[in-house]
Design an enzyme around this catalytic site. Structure first.
Site, PDB file in Angstrom:
ATOM      1  N   ASP A   1       0.780  -1.251   0.000  1.00 30.38           N
ATOM      2  CA  ASP A   1       0.000   0.000   0.000  1.00 30.38           C
ATOM      3  C   ASP A   1       0.813   1.303   0.000  1.00 30.38           C
ATOM      4  O   ASP A   1       1.794   1.416   0.739  1.00 30.38           O
ATOM      5  CB  ASP A   1      -0.858   0.087   1.269  1.00 30.38           C
ATOM      6  CG  ASP A   1      -1.554  -1.190   1.630  1.00 30.38           C
ATOM      7  OD1 ASP A   1      -1.465  -2.150   0.878  1.00 30.38           O
ATOM      8  OD2 ASP A   1      -2.178  -1.221   2.703  1.00 30.38           O
TER       9      ASP A   1
ATOM     10  N   GLU B   1     -10.431  -2.561   4.610  1.00 30.62           N
ATOM     11  CA  GLU B   1      -9.093  -2.046   4.880  1.00 30.62           C
ATOM     12  C   GLU B   1      -8.949  -0.652   4.270  1.00 30.62           C
ATOM     13  O   GLU B   1      -9.718  -0.265   3.390  1.00 30.62           O
ATOM     14  CB  GLU B   1      -8.021  -2.961   4.253  1.00 30.62           C
ATOM     15  CG  GLU B   1      -8.055  -4.393   4.776  1.00 30.62           C
ATOM     16  CD  GLU B   1      -6.935  -5.280   4.192  1.00 30.62           C
ATOM     17  OE1 GLU B   1      -6.350  -6.043   4.962  1.00 30.62           O
ATOM     18  OE2 GLU B   1      -6.652  -5.217   2.986  1.00 30.62           O
TER      19      GLU B   1
END
Ligand code: FRU
Length: 477
Positions: free
Chosen positions: A24, A206
Protein backbone atom coordinates in the site's frame (compact mmCIF):
# COMPACT_ATOMS: atom_id res chain seq x y z
CA UNK A 1 25.45 -4.27 -11.65
CA UNK A 2 22.63 -3.87 -14.14
CA UNK A 3 20.90 -0.49 -14.28
CA UNK A 4 17.64 -1.07 -12.37
CA UNK A 5 15.80 1.10 -14.87
CA UNK A 6 16.40 -1.47 -17.62
CA UNK A 7 15.20 -4.54 -15.71
CA UNK A 8 12.48 -6.67 -17.30
CA UNK A 9 8.98 -5.28 -16.57
CA UNK A 10 10.42 -2.21 -14.77
CA UNK A 11 7.72 0.49 -14.80
CA UNK A 12 8.96 3.71 -16.41
CA UNK A 13 6.10 6.06 -15.52
CA UNK A 14 4.95 4.45 -12.27
CA UNK A 15 6.61 4.43 -8.89
CA UNK A 16 8.26 1.14 -7.90
CA UNK A 17 10.91 0.36 -5.26
CA UNK A 18 14.39 -0.39 -6.61
CA UNK A 19 14.35 -3.69 -4.75
CA UNK A 20 12.27 -5.49 -2.15
CA UNK A 21 8.56 -5.83 -1.50
CA UNK A 22 6.02 -2.99 -1.64
CA UNK A 23 2.28 -2.89 -1.02
CA UNK A 24 0.00 0.00 0.00
CA UNK A 25 0.82 3.68 -0.50
CA UNK A 26 0.91 5.35 2.95
CA UNK A 27 1.05 8.80 4.50
CA UNK A 28 0.54 10.67 1.25
CA UNK A 29 0.89 14.33 2.16
CA UNK A 30 1.71 17.47 0.18
CA UNK A 31 3.99 19.82 2.07
CA UNK A 32 6.00 22.85 0.96
CA UNK A 33 5.84 21.97 -2.73
CA UNK A 34 6.75 18.33 -2.19
CA UNK A 35 4.54 15.27 -2.53
CA UNK A 36 5.60 12.68 0.03
CA UNK A 37 4.96 9.04 -0.75
CA UNK A 38 5.44 6.47 1.97
CA UNK A 39 4.62 2.86 1.30
CA UNK A 40 4.38 -0.56 2.93
CA UNK A 41 7.87 -1.89 2.42
CA UNK A 42 9.88 -4.99 3.25
CA UNK A 43 13.42 -4.30 2.03
CA UNK A 44 14.85 -7.78 2.70
CA UNK A 45 12.64 -9.88 0.43
CA UNK A 46 10.33 -9.76 -2.57
CA UNK A 47 7.44 -11.13 -0.53
CA UNK A 48 5.54 -9.48 2.33
CA UNK A 49 7.32 -9.41 5.72
CA UNK A 50 8.06 -7.11 8.66
CA UNK A 51 6.57 -3.83 7.48
CA UNK A 52 8.45 -0.55 7.25
CA UNK A 53 7.40 2.74 5.71
CA UNK A 54 9.51 3.27 2.61
CA UNK A 55 9.72 6.86 1.44
CA UNK A 56 9.92 8.76 -1.85
CA UNK A 57 9.35 12.40 -2.78
CA UNK A 58 8.26 14.24 -5.91
CA UNK A 59 7.52 17.77 -7.01
CA UNK A 60 5.19 16.66 -9.80
CA UNK A 61 3.67 13.31 -8.72
CA UNK A 62 5.43 11.66 -11.65
CA UNK A 63 9.20 11.86 -11.13
CA UNK A 64 10.06 10.30 -7.77
CA UNK A 65 13.23 10.44 -5.71
CA UNK A 66 13.91 7.47 -3.47
CA UNK A 67 14.50 8.47 0.16
CA UNK A 68 15.76 6.56 3.20
CA UNK A 69 13.25 4.34 5.01
CA UNK A 70 11.08 6.57 7.22
CA UNK A 71 9.76 4.12 9.84
CA UNK A 72 11.19 0.81 11.04
CA UNK A 73 9.34 -1.86 13.00
CA UNK A 74 9.90 -1.58 16.77
CA UNK A 75 8.96 -3.35 20.01
CA UNK A 76 5.29 -2.41 19.51
CA UNK A 77 5.16 -4.14 16.14
CA UNK A 78 5.38 -3.85 12.37
CA UNK A 79 4.46 -0.48 10.87
CA UNK A 80 1.26 -1.06 8.92
CA UNK A 81 -0.65 1.38 6.72
CA UNK A 82 -1.73 4.85 7.72
CA UNK A 83 -1.73 8.52 6.82
CA UNK A 84 0.13 11.76 7.48
CA UNK A 85 -1.04 15.31 8.15
CA UNK A 86 0.42 18.77 8.47
CA UNK A 87 -0.39 19.74 12.05
CA UNK A 88 -0.66 23.42 11.11
CA UNK A 89 -1.67 24.69 14.56
CA UNK A 90 0.72 22.32 16.36
CA UNK A 91 -2.26 20.80 18.18
CA UNK A 92 -0.07 17.82 19.05
CA UNK A 93 2.59 19.96 20.69
CA UNK A 94 5.12 17.83 18.79
CA UNK A 95 6.31 20.77 16.68
CA UNK A 96 9.75 22.16 17.44
CA UNK A 97 9.56 25.68 18.89
CA UNK A 98 5.82 25.69 18.23
CA UNK A 99 6.24 25.18 14.48
CA UNK A 100 3.92 22.94 12.47
CA UNK A 101 5.16 19.33 12.47
CA UNK A 102 4.24 16.59 10.03
CA UNK A 103 2.51 13.82 11.94
CA UNK A 104 2.13 10.25 10.68
CA UNK A 105 -0.64 8.09 12.11
CA UNK A 106 -0.17 4.38 11.45
CA UNK A 107 -1.07 0.91 12.69
CA UNK A 108 1.20 -1.14 14.92
CA UNK A 109 0.90 -4.85 14.15
CA UNK A 110 2.29 -6.79 17.09
CA UNK A 111 3.15 -10.28 15.83
CA UNK A 112 4.08 -11.51 19.32
CA UNK A 113 0.61 -10.64 20.59
CA UNK A 114 -0.91 -12.24 17.51
CA UNK A 115 1.00 -15.48 18.13
CA UNK A 116 -0.23 -15.55 21.72
CA UNK A 117 -3.78 -15.53 20.36
CA UNK A 118 -4.57 -12.04 21.61
CA UNK A 119 -7.23 -10.10 19.72
CA UNK A 120 -5.85 -6.64 20.44
CA UNK A 121 -2.54 -6.89 18.56
CA UNK A 122 -3.27 -4.00 16.19
CA UNK A 123 -3.12 -0.52 17.72
CA UNK A 124 -2.52 3.00 16.36
CA UNK A 125 0.70 4.94 16.86
CA UNK A 126 2.04 8.29 15.72
CA UNK A 127 5.41 9.67 14.64
CA UNK A 128 6.44 13.22 13.83
CA UNK A 129 8.90 15.09 11.70
CA UNK A 130 10.30 18.56 12.27
CA UNK A 131 12.51 18.57 9.19
CA UNK A 132 9.85 18.49 6.47
CA UNK A 133 9.57 14.71 6.40
CA UNK A 134 13.25 13.80 6.17
CA UNK A 135 13.46 12.08 9.56
CA UNK A 136 10.77 10.78 11.85
CA UNK A 137 10.56 10.28 15.62
CA UNK A 138 8.04 7.94 17.14
CA UNK A 139 5.95 9.48 19.90
CA UNK A 140 6.98 8.21 23.35
CA UNK A 141 3.35 7.73 24.43
CA UNK A 142 2.51 5.15 21.73
CA UNK A 143 0.13 3.53 21.16
CA UNK A 144 -2.25 6.49 21.07
CA UNK A 145 -5.27 4.30 20.35
CA UNK A 146 -5.55 0.92 22.03
CA UNK A 147 -7.54 -1.93 20.61
CA UNK A 148 -10.89 -2.87 22.24
CA UNK A 149 -10.54 -6.48 21.04
CA UNK A 150 -11.10 -6.34 17.29
CA UNK A 151 -8.63 -8.48 15.32
CA UNK A 152 -8.69 -6.22 12.24
CA UNK A 153 -8.24 -2.70 13.62
CA UNK A 154 -6.14 -0.69 11.24
CA UNK A 155 -5.21 1.78 8.51
CA UNK A 156 -6.06 5.15 10.13
CA UNK A 157 -6.78 7.98 7.67
CA UNK A 158 -6.79 11.26 9.53
CA UNK A 159 -8.12 14.66 8.41
CA UNK A 160 -8.81 18.01 10.02
CA UNK A 161 -12.55 18.59 10.46
CA UNK A 162 -12.67 22.38 10.45
CA UNK A 163 -16.29 22.98 11.64
CA UNK A 164 -15.53 21.29 14.99
CA UNK A 165 -11.82 22.15 15.05
CA UNK A 166 -10.85 18.52 15.57
CA UNK A 167 -9.09 15.65 13.87
CA UNK A 168 -11.21 12.81 12.52
CA UNK A 169 -9.76 9.33 12.11
CA UNK A 170 -11.43 6.91 9.70
CA UNK A 171 -10.39 3.42 10.79
CA UNK A 172 -11.04 0.02 9.20
CA UNK A 173 -12.41 -2.27 11.85
CA UNK A 174 -13.00 -5.70 10.32
CA UNK A 175 -16.36 -5.42 8.52
CA UNK A 176 -17.05 -1.75 9.16
CA UNK A 177 -15.56 1.69 9.60
CA UNK A 178 -15.16 3.26 13.03
CA UNK A 179 -14.74 7.03 13.29
CA UNK A 180 -12.70 8.55 16.09
CA UNK A 181 -11.95 12.20 16.88
CA UNK A 182 -9.17 14.02 18.68
CA UNK A 183 -8.16 17.56 19.58
CA UNK A 184 -4.42 16.75 19.46
CA UNK A 185 -3.75 13.50 17.52
CA UNK A 186 -2.88 11.82 20.85
CA UNK A 187 -6.21 11.38 22.66
CA UNK A 188 -8.89 9.69 20.61
CA UNK A 189 -12.62 9.34 21.27
CA UNK A 190 -14.86 6.87 19.48
CA UNK A 191 -17.62 8.67 17.53
CA UNK A 192 -19.61 6.17 15.47
CA UNK A 193 -19.42 3.25 13.10
CA UNK A 194 -20.63 2.63 9.58
CA UNK A 195 -21.04 -0.20 7.16
CA UNK A 196 -21.82 -3.49 8.89
CA UNK A 197 -24.99 -3.90 6.80
CA UNK A 198 -24.13 -2.02 3.62
CA UNK A 199 -21.63 -2.37 0.81
CA UNK A 200 -19.54 -5.32 -0.33
CA UNK A 201 -18.38 -7.75 2.37
CA UNK A 202 -16.58 -10.54 0.54
CA UNK A 203 -13.54 -9.91 2.75
CA UNK A 204 -12.01 -7.56 5.30
CA UNK A 205 -12.47 -3.78 5.10
CA UNK A 206 -9.09 -2.05 4.88
CA UNK A 207 -7.49 1.31 4.05
CA UNK A 208 -10.43 3.74 4.16
CA UNK A 209 -10.50 7.42 3.24
CA UNK A 210 -13.01 10.21 3.86
CA UNK A 211 -13.09 13.51 1.98
CA UNK A 212 -15.34 16.03 0.27
CA UNK A 213 -15.95 16.57 -3.44
CA UNK A 214 -18.12 19.21 -5.02
CA UNK A 215 -20.65 18.72 -7.76
CA UNK A 216 -22.99 21.34 -9.17
CA UNK A 217 -22.30 23.72 -6.28
CA UNK A 218 -23.00 21.09 -3.63
CA UNK A 219 -20.41 19.36 -1.47
CA UNK A 220 -20.72 15.64 -0.88
CA UNK A 221 -18.71 13.37 1.37
CA UNK A 222 -17.03 10.35 -0.18
CA UNK A 223 -15.98 7.35 1.88
CA UNK A 224 -13.52 4.98 0.20
CA UNK A 225 -13.29 1.48 1.63
CA UNK A 226 -10.78 -1.01 0.27
CA UNK A 227 -11.91 -4.63 0.41
CA UNK A 228 -9.92 -7.87 0.28
CA UNK A 229 -11.04 -10.26 -1.07
CA UNK A 230 -14.43 -9.63 -2.68
CA UNK A 231 -13.59 -7.27 -5.55
CA UNK A 232 -15.75 -7.25 -8.71
CA UNK A 233 -13.14 -9.17 -10.73
CA UNK A 234 -11.76 -11.20 -7.81
CA UNK A 235 -9.45 -10.41 -4.91
CA UNK A 236 -8.67 -6.86 -3.81
CA UNK A 237 -10.57 -3.72 -4.89
CA UNK A 238 -11.76 -0.25 -3.81
CA UNK A 239 -15.44 0.38 -3.13
CA UNK A 240 -16.92 3.71 -2.09
CA UNK A 241 -19.98 5.42 -0.70
CA UNK A 242 -21.29 8.94 -1.32
CA UNK A 243 -23.21 10.73 1.39
CA UNK A 244 -22.92 13.12 4.30
CA UNK A 245 -20.59 13.42 7.27
CA UNK A 246 -21.46 15.68 10.20
CA UNK A 247 -18.26 15.37 12.20
CA UNK A 248 -19.61 12.37 14.06
CA UNK A 249 -21.28 9.97 11.65
CA UNK A 250 -21.37 9.12 7.95
CA UNK A 251 -24.77 8.70 6.28
CA UNK A 252 -24.82 7.30 2.74
CA UNK A 253 -27.21 8.85 0.21
CA UNK A 254 -28.17 5.41 -1.11
CA UNK A 255 -27.36 1.75 -0.52
CA UNK A 256 -25.58 1.03 -3.82
CA UNK A 257 -22.15 -0.58 -3.91
CA UNK A 258 -19.83 1.40 -6.18
CA UNK A 259 -16.30 0.54 -7.30
CA UNK A 260 -13.66 3.12 -8.03
CA UNK A 261 -11.71 0.84 -10.35
CA UNK A 262 -13.05 -2.43 -11.76
CA UNK A 263 -9.70 -3.86 -12.83
CA UNK A 264 -8.01 -6.42 -10.60
CA UNK A 265 -4.91 -4.30 -10.00
CA UNK A 266 -5.79 -1.17 -8.10
CA UNK A 267 -5.89 -1.70 -4.35
CA UNK A 268 -5.46 0.18 -1.07
CA UNK A 269 -5.87 3.45 -2.97
CA UNK A 270 -6.46 6.63 -0.99
CA UNK A 271 -5.92 10.39 -1.51
CA UNK A 272 -3.30 12.99 -0.66
CA UNK A 273 -3.62 15.18 2.42
CA UNK A 274 -3.18 18.95 2.24
CA UNK A 275 -4.03 19.48 -1.44
CA UNK A 276 -7.04 21.72 -0.81
CA UNK A 277 -10.09 20.96 -2.95
CA UNK A 278 -8.01 18.87 -5.30
CA UNK A 279 -8.16 15.16 -4.49
CA UNK A 280 -5.27 13.13 -5.88
CA UNK A 281 -5.62 9.36 -5.60
CA UNK A 282 -2.89 6.71 -5.88
CA UNK A 283 -3.29 2.96 -5.34
CA UNK A 284 -1.14 -0.14 -5.11
CA UNK A 285 -1.06 -1.65 -8.61
CA UNK A 286 -1.48 -5.30 -7.69
CA UNK A 287 -3.79 -7.78 -5.99
CA UNK A 288 -3.33 -9.93 -2.89
CA UNK A 289 -4.41 -12.96 -4.97
CA UNK A 290 -1.06 -13.10 -6.79
CA UNK A 291 0.94 -9.98 -5.87
CA UNK A 292 3.64 -12.04 -4.13
CA UNK A 293 4.09 -14.31 -7.16
CA UNK A 294 4.38 -11.92 -10.09
CA UNK A 295 7.52 -12.65 -12.16
CA UNK A 296 9.58 -9.54 -11.40
CA UNK A 297 12.96 -10.53 -10.02
CA UNK A 298 14.41 -7.91 -7.69
CA UNK A 299 11.31 -6.05 -6.58
CA UNK A 300 7.59 -6.59 -6.46
CA UNK A 301 4.88 -4.19 -7.50
CA UNK A 302 4.31 -0.58 -8.46
CA UNK A 303 1.81 2.19 -7.71
CA UNK A 304 -0.85 3.52 -10.11
CA UNK A 305 -0.40 6.83 -11.84
CA UNK A 306 -1.81 9.76 -9.82
CA UNK A 307 -5.50 10.32 -10.57
CA UNK A 308 -7.68 13.33 -9.87
CA UNK A 309 -11.05 12.39 -8.42
CA UNK A 310 -14.28 14.26 -9.14
CA UNK A 311 -18.03 13.62 -8.92
CA UNK A 312 -20.01 12.96 -12.08
CA UNK A 313 -23.65 12.07 -12.71
CA UNK A 314 -24.75 9.26 -15.03
CA UNK A 315 -28.16 7.66 -15.43
CA UNK A 316 -29.49 9.69 -12.49
CA UNK A 317 -26.78 8.54 -10.09
CA UNK A 318 -23.62 10.11 -8.75
CA UNK A 319 -20.24 8.45 -9.20
CA UNK A 320 -16.64 9.23 -8.41
CA UNK A 321 -14.75 9.61 -11.70
CA UNK A 322 -10.95 9.19 -11.97
CA UNK A 323 -8.76 11.00 -14.48
CA UNK A 324 -5.00 10.88 -14.99
CA UNK A 325 -3.55 13.85 -13.10
CA UNK A 326 -2.47 16.69 -15.39
CA UNK A 327 1.19 16.31 -14.33
CA UNK A 328 1.40 13.12 -16.39
CA UNK A 329 1.36 15.29 -19.51
CA UNK A 330 4.87 16.50 -18.63
CA UNK A 331 6.15 13.10 -19.82
CA UNK A 332 4.52 13.33 -23.24
CA UNK A 333 6.61 13.42 -26.40
CA UNK A 334 4.99 14.96 -29.50
CA UNK A 335 1.66 13.31 -30.34
CA UNK A 336 0.58 11.52 -33.47
CA UNK A 337 -3.01 12.47 -34.31
CA UNK A 338 -5.25 10.44 -36.55
CA UNK A 339 -8.60 11.68 -37.70
CA UNK A 340 -11.35 9.35 -38.88
CA UNK A 341 -9.95 6.01 -37.88
CA UNK A 342 -12.36 3.64 -39.59
CA UNK A 343 -13.76 0.56 -37.90
CA UNK A 344 -11.55 -2.46 -38.33
CA UNK A 345 -8.67 -0.29 -39.49
CA UNK A 346 -6.09 -2.74 -38.10
CA UNK A 347 -2.67 -1.31 -37.35
CA UNK A 348 -2.97 2.45 -36.87
CA UNK A 349 0.26 3.60 -35.28
CA UNK A 350 3.33 2.89 -37.38
CA UNK A 351 5.88 2.74 -34.62
CA UNK A 352 4.25 1.97 -31.33
CA UNK A 353 6.38 1.90 -28.21
CA UNK A 354 5.86 1.91 -24.46
CA UNK A 355 5.28 3.73 -22.22
CA UNK A 356 2.45 5.47 -24.04
CA UNK A 357 -0.79 7.33 -23.69
CA UNK A 358 -3.67 6.87 -26.11
CA UNK A 359 -6.82 8.96 -26.32
CA UNK A 360 -9.68 7.87 -28.54
CA UNK A 361 -12.96 9.58 -29.26
CA UNK A 362 -15.97 8.14 -30.98
CA UNK A 363 -19.41 9.52 -31.78
CA UNK A 364 -20.93 6.04 -31.89
CA UNK A 365 -19.66 3.46 -29.42
CA UNK A 366 -20.00 -0.07 -30.79
CA UNK A 367 -18.02 -3.25 -30.18
CA UNK A 368 -14.29 -2.80 -30.53
CA UNK A 369 -11.06 -4.44 -29.50
CA UNK A 370 -7.70 -2.73 -29.24
CA UNK A 371 -5.08 -5.45 -29.41
CA UNK A 372 -1.61 -4.75 -28.06
CA UNK A 373 0.96 -7.36 -29.02
CA UNK A 374 4.65 -8.19 -29.33
CA UNK A 375 6.78 -10.19 -31.77
CA UNK A 376 6.17 -13.36 -29.74
CA UNK A 377 2.44 -13.04 -30.48
CA UNK A 378 1.50 -12.35 -26.88
CA UNK A 379 -1.44 -9.98 -26.68
CA UNK A 380 -3.50 -7.84 -24.38
CA UNK A 381 -7.01 -6.94 -25.52
CA UNK A 382 -8.93 -3.88 -24.34
CA UNK A 383 -12.42 -3.38 -25.65
CA UNK A 384 -16.12 -2.79 -25.33
CA UNK A 385 -18.91 -5.35 -25.64
CA UNK A 386 -22.09 -3.54 -26.62
CA UNK A 387 -24.51 -6.38 -25.83
CA UNK A 388 -23.22 -6.67 -22.28
CA UNK A 389 -22.61 -2.88 -22.09
CA UNK A 390 -19.21 -3.60 -20.59
CA UNK A 391 -15.64 -2.53 -21.12
CA UNK A 392 -13.20 -5.39 -20.80
CA UNK A 393 -9.54 -6.29 -20.61
CA UNK A 394 -8.43 -9.78 -21.60
CA UNK A 395 -4.95 -10.75 -20.44
CA UNK A 396 -5.32 -14.52 -21.00
CA UNK A 397 -2.55 -14.52 -23.61
CA UNK A 398 -0.69 -11.45 -22.40
CA UNK A 399 2.61 -13.24 -21.66
CA UNK A 400 3.59 -15.02 -18.46
CA UNK A 401 0.34 -15.94 -16.74
CA UNK A 402 1.01 -19.34 -15.18
CA UNK A 403 2.58 -18.12 -11.90
CA UNK A 404 -0.87 -18.13 -10.32
CA UNK A 405 -4.13 -19.76 -11.38
CA UNK A 406 -6.13 -16.56 -10.77
CA UNK A 407 -4.02 -14.35 -13.00
CA UNK A 408 -5.04 -15.13 -16.58
CA UNK A 409 -8.52 -14.06 -17.58
CA UNK A 410 -10.92 -11.55 -18.99
CA UNK A 411 -12.16 -8.80 -16.70
CA UNK A 412 -15.12 -6.50 -17.15
CA UNK A 413 -16.37 -3.09 -16.03
CA UNK A 414 -19.93 -1.88 -16.52
CA UNK A 415 -20.46 1.20 -18.65
CA UNK A 416 -22.37 3.84 -16.66
CA UNK A 417 -22.40 6.64 -19.23
CA UNK A 418 -25.52 6.60 -21.39
CA UNK A 419 -24.49 8.80 -24.32
CA UNK A 420 -23.65 7.30 -27.73
CA UNK A 421 -20.33 9.06 -27.88
CA UNK A 422 -17.40 8.35 -25.65
CA UNK A 423 -13.79 9.10 -24.94
CA UNK A 424 -11.17 6.65 -23.77
CA UNK A 425 -7.81 7.34 -22.20
CA UNK A 426 -5.27 4.53 -21.89
CA UNK A 427 -2.00 4.85 -20.01
CA UNK A 428 0.27 1.92 -20.78
CA UNK A 429 3.64 1.03 -19.27
CA UNK A 430 5.75 -2.07 -19.89
CA UNK A 431 3.74 -4.13 -17.41
CA UNK A 432 0.48 -2.26 -16.80
CA UNK A 433 -2.53 -0.65 -18.42
CA UNK A 434 -4.92 1.88 -16.95
CA UNK A 435 -8.16 2.49 -18.82
CA UNK A 436 -10.28 5.58 -18.13
CA UNK A 437 -13.52 5.47 -20.12
CA UNK A 438 -16.30 8.06 -20.32
CA UNK A 439 -14.28 10.79 -18.57
CA UNK A 440 -13.20 8.37 -15.90
CA UNK A 441 -16.59 6.89 -14.98
CA UNK A 442 -15.45 3.33 -15.83
CA UNK A 443 -11.88 2.58 -14.83
CA UNK A 444 -9.78 -0.59 -15.10
CA UNK A 445 -6.20 -1.22 -13.99
CA UNK A 446 -4.43 -4.36 -15.18
CA UNK A 447 -0.87 -5.66 -14.92
CA UNK A 448 0.79 -8.14 -17.31
CA UNK A 449 4.17 -9.73 -18.01
CA UNK A 450 4.94 -10.22 -21.72
CA UNK A 451 8.27 -11.76 -22.80
CA UNK A 452 9.04 -8.48 -24.58
CA UNK A 453 7.22 -5.16 -24.48
CA UNK A 454 4.20 -4.73 -26.74
CA UNK A 455 5.27 -2.90 -29.88
CA UNK A 456 2.11 -3.06 -31.96
CA UNK A 457 -1.50 -1.99 -31.57
CA UNK A 458 -4.37 -2.83 -33.91
CA UNK A 459 -8.04 -1.91 -33.87
CA UNK A 460 -10.73 -4.49 -34.53
CA UNK A 461 -14.52 -4.44 -34.36
CA UNK A 462 -17.21 -2.04 -35.54
CA UNK A 463 -16.41 1.23 -33.76
CA UNK A 464 -14.90 4.02 -35.82
CA UNK A 465 -12.99 6.69 -33.94
CA UNK A 466 -13.22 10.31 -35.09
CA UNK A 467 -10.03 11.17 -33.33
CA UNK A 468 -7.14 9.13 -31.99
CA UNK A 469 -4.09 10.60 -30.33
CA UNK A 470 -0.99 8.64 -29.42
CA UNK A 471 1.74 10.05 -27.20
CA UNK A 472 4.94 8.13 -26.57
CA UNK A 473 5.99 9.00 -23.01
CA UNK A 474 9.51 9.56 -21.76
CA UNK A 475 10.66 7.55 -18.80
CA UNK A 476 10.18 9.23 -15.42
CA UNK A 477 13.09 7.26 -13.92
C1 FRU B 1 -3.79 -3.70 2.78
C2 FRU B 1 -3.14 -4.14 4.09
C3 FRU B 1 -3.51 -3.18 5.20
C4 FRU B 1 -2.37 -3.34 6.15
C5 FRU B 1 -1.20 -3.56 5.23
C6 FRU B 1 -0.15 -4.49 5.76
O1 FRU B 1 -3.15 -4.17 1.65
O2 FRU B 1 -3.53 -5.46 4.39
O3 FRU B 1 -4.76 -3.42 5.76
O4 FRU B 1 -2.20 -2.23 6.98
O5 FRU B 1 -1.72 -4.08 4.02
O6 FRU B 1 0.98 -4.49 4.96
Amino acid sequence: AQDYRKEAYRPQIHFSPKSGWMNDPNGMVYHKGVYHMFYQFYPDSTVWGPMHWGHATSRDLVRWQHQPIALYPDSLGYIFSGSAVVDAANTSGLGKEGKAPLVAIYTYHDTAGEKKGRKDFQTQGIAYSNDDGKTWTKYSGNPVLRNPGIVDFRDPKVMWYAPDKKWVMTLATKDRITFYSSPNLKDWTRESEFGATIGAHGGVWECPDLFQLEQGGKKHWVLLVNLNPGGPNGGSATQYFIGDFDGTAFTPADTATRWLDYGPDEYAGITYANTGDRKVFIGWMSNWLYGQQVPTEKWRSALTIPRDLSLAAAGGKLYVASKPSKELATLAKPATTLNQLKAGNASFVKTFSLPARLELQTEQLQDFQLVFSNDAGEELIVGYDKTANQYFVDRSKSGKVDFNKDFAGRHTAPRFATAKNTDLTLVIDHASLELFADKGLSVMTEIFFPSSSYNKVVLKGSTGFQQVRYWPLTSAL
